[in-house]
Motif scaffolding. Sequence first.
Motif, PDB file in Angstrom:
ATOM      1  N   MET A   1     -15.744   3.209 -45.271  1.00  0.00           N
ATOM      2  CA  MET A   1     -14.913   3.450 -46.449  1.00  0.00           C
ATOM      3  C   MET A   1     -15.780   3.272 -47.691  1.00  0.00           C
ATOM      4  SD  MET A   1     -11.444   1.491 -47.653  1.00  0.00           S
ATOM      5  CE  MET A   1     -10.377   2.379 -46.558  1.00  0.00           C
ATOM      6  N   SER A   2     -15.680   4.198 -48.623  1.00  0.00           N
ATOM      7  CA  SER A   2     -16.499   4.122 -49.830  1.00  0.00           C
ATOM      8  C   SER A   2     -15.936   3.104 -50.813  1.00  0.00           C
ATOM      9  CB  SER A   2     -16.590   5.495 -50.492  1.00  0.00           C
ATOM     10  OG  SER A   2     -15.344   5.889 -50.985  1.00  0.00           O
ATOM     11  N   LYS A   3     -16.810   2.653 -51.660  1.00  0.00           N
ATOM     12  CA  LYS A   3     -16.436   1.655 -52.661  1.00  0.00           C
ATOM     13  C   LYS A   3     -15.436   2.249 -53.654  1.00  0.00           C
ATOM     14  CE  LYS A   3     -18.488  -1.396 -56.039  1.00  0.00           C
ATOM     15  NZ  LYS A   3     -19.661  -1.762 -56.794  1.00  0.00           N
ATOM     16  N   ILE A   4     -14.480   1.414 -54.084  1.00  0.00           N
ATOM     17  CA  ILE A   4     -13.488   1.833 -55.071  1.00  0.00           C
ATOM     18  C   ILE A   4     -14.126   1.740 -56.455  1.00  0.00           C
ATOM     19  CG2 ILE A   4     -11.215   1.335 -56.059  1.00  0.00           C
ATOM     20  CD1 ILE A   4     -10.985   2.144 -53.161  1.00  0.00           C
ATOM     21  N   GLN A   5     -13.979   2.790 -57.239  1.00  0.00           N
ATOM     22  CA  GLN A   5     -14.527   2.828 -58.594  1.00  0.00           C
ATOM     23  C   GLN A   5     -13.770   1.851 -59.500  1.00  0.00           C
ATOM     24  OE1 GLN A   5     -17.222   4.450 -59.727  1.00  0.00           O
ATOM     25  NE2 GLN A   5     -16.874   3.581 -61.737  1.00  0.00           N
ATOM     26  N   SER A   6     -14.488   1.120 -60.320  1.00  0.00           N
ATOM     27  CA  SER A   6     -13.886   0.215 -61.301  1.00  0.00           C
ATOM     28  C   SER A   6     -13.002   1.010 -62.266  1.00  0.00           C
ATOM     29  CB  SER A   6     -14.997  -0.477 -62.091  1.00  0.00           C
ATOM     30  OG  SER A   6     -14.494  -1.065 -63.265  1.00  0.00           O
ATOM     31  N   PRO A   7     -11.942   0.387 -62.812  1.00  0.00           N
ATOM     32  CA  PRO A   7     -11.099   1.069 -63.801  1.00  0.00           C
ATOM     33  C   PRO A   7     -11.830   1.396 -65.102  1.00  0.00           C
ATOM     34  CG  PRO A   7      -9.985  -0.883 -62.952  1.00  0.00           C
ATOM     35  CD  PRO A   7     -11.396  -0.913 -62.440  1.00  0.00           C
ATOM     36  N   CYS A   8     -12.981   0.790 -65.320  1.00  0.00           N
ATOM     37  CA  CYS A   8     -13.760   1.025 -66.539  1.00  0.00           C
ATOM     38  C   CYS A   8     -14.193   2.483 -66.617  1.00  0.00           C
ATOM     39  CB  CYS A   8     -14.979   0.121 -66.549  1.00  0.00           C
ATOM     40  SG  CYS A   8     -16.030   0.349 -67.991  1.00  0.00           S
ATOM     41  N   ALA A  69     -10.312  10.591 -67.497  1.00  0.00           N
ATOM     42  CA  ALA A  69     -11.642   9.983 -67.627  1.00  0.00           C
ATOM     43  C   ALA A  69     -12.035   9.270 -66.327  1.00  0.00           C
ATOM     44  CB  ALA A  69     -11.664   9.009 -68.799  1.00  0.00           C
ATOM     45  N   TYR A  70     -11.069   8.628 -65.684  1.00  0.00           N
ATOM     46  CA  TYR A  70     -11.335   7.922 -64.428  1.00  0.00           C
ATOM     47  C   TYR A  70     -11.674   8.918 -63.317  1.00  0.00           C
ATOM     48  CZ  TYR A  70     -10.824   4.734 -60.500  1.00  0.00           C
ATOM     49  OH  TYR A  70     -11.053   3.994 -59.365  1.00  0.00           O
ATOM     50  N   LEU A  71     -10.923  10.008 -63.231  1.00  0.00           N
ATOM     51  CA  LEU A  71     -11.197  11.028 -62.222  1.00  0.00           C
ATOM     52  C   LEU A  71     -12.604  11.607 -62.404  1.00  0.00           C
ATOM     53  CD1 LEU A  71      -7.764  12.890 -62.193  1.00  0.00           C
ATOM     54  CD2 LEU A  71      -8.640  11.316 -60.457  1.00  0.00           C
ATOM     55  N   LYS A  72     -12.982  11.855 -63.640  1.00  0.00           N
ATOM     56  CA  LYS A  72     -14.313  12.377 -63.947  1.00  0.00           C
ATOM     57  C   LYS A  72     -15.391  11.378 -63.524  1.00  0.00           C
ATOM     58  CE  LYS A  72     -16.956  14.209 -67.848  1.00  0.00           C
ATOM     59  NZ  LYS A  72     -16.918  14.502 -69.292  1.00  0.00           N
ATOM     60  N   ARG A  73     -15.130  10.104 -63.780  1.00  0.00           N
ATOM     61  CA  ARG A  73     -16.098   9.054 -63.430  1.00  0.00           C
ATOM     62  C   ARG A  73     -16.255   8.940 -61.909  1.00  0.00           C
ATOM     63  NH1 ARG A  73     -18.784   5.657 -67.042  1.00  0.00           N
ATOM     64  NH2 ARG A  73     -19.406   3.691 -66.133  1.00  0.00           N
ATOM     65  N   CYS A  74     -15.128   9.025 -61.184  1.00  0.00           N
ATOM     66  CA  CYS A  74     -15.183   8.994 -59.715  1.00  0.00           C
ATOM     67  C   CYS A  74     -16.029  10.150 -59.194  1.00  0.00           C
ATOM     68  CB  CYS A  74     -13.778   9.075 -59.114  1.00  0.00           C
ATOM     69  SG  CYS A  74     -12.805   7.568 -59.266  1.00  0.00           S
ATOM     70  N   LEU A  75     -15.809  11.325 -59.740  1.00  0.00           N
ATOM     71  CA  LEU A  75     -16.552  12.512 -59.331  1.00  0.00           C
ATOM     72  C   LEU A  75     -18.051  12.340 -59.617  1.00  0.00           C
ATOM     73  CD1 LEU A  75     -16.300  15.415 -58.214  1.00  0.00           C
ATOM     74  CD2 LEU A  75     -16.050  16.170 -60.565  1.00  0.00           C
ATOM     75  N   LYS A  76     -18.364  11.845 -60.799  1.00  0.00           N
ATOM     76  CA  LYS A  76     -19.758  11.636 -61.199  1.00  0.00           C
ATOM     77  C   LYS A  76     -20.463  10.636 -60.281  1.00  0.00           C
ATOM     78  CE  LYS A  76     -22.551  10.090 -65.107  1.00  0.00           C
ATOM     79  NZ  LYS A  76     -22.536   9.565 -66.466  1.00  0.00           N
ATOM     80  N   LYS A  77     -19.740   9.579 -59.894  1.00  0.00           N
ATOM     81  CA  LYS A  77     -20.322   8.533 -59.050  1.00  0.00           C
ATOM     82  C   LYS A  77     -20.245   8.874 -57.562  1.00  0.00           C
ATOM     83  CE  LYS A  77     -21.004   5.333 -62.294  1.00  0.00           C
ATOM     84  NZ  LYS A  77     -22.123   4.457 -62.484  1.00  0.00           N
TER      85      LYS A  77
END
Length: 89
Positions: A1-8, A69-77
């Motif tokens: 399971m992949s790491k959950i992205q921080s809300p930041c 912004a969070y969705l974009k960050r998840c995609l980027k990471k």
Amino acid sequence: MSKIQSPCVGVCKFKRSGPAGQHCIGCSMTEDQKKISKSLKKPKAMRAFLALVMAQQQVMGKYGHWRAAYLKRCLKKGRRVPDEVRDAS
């Protein structure tokens, strides 16, 4: 399971006042909450923390920008979008 992205979402400007002190204008977390989010390692704990932050945003209002912004960050990471975020529309 992949790491959950921080809300930041990378804004980190504490300019909004709330019941717990100053909140970030990007994600609604306080400085203490940001420290806590960095220490969470288990996906279950991170998902619970993410749900708490999302509820906090809803109560405080003016965080409509966060989800995109969070969705974009998840995609980027390269991280999977948590169900809590995907289902919240």
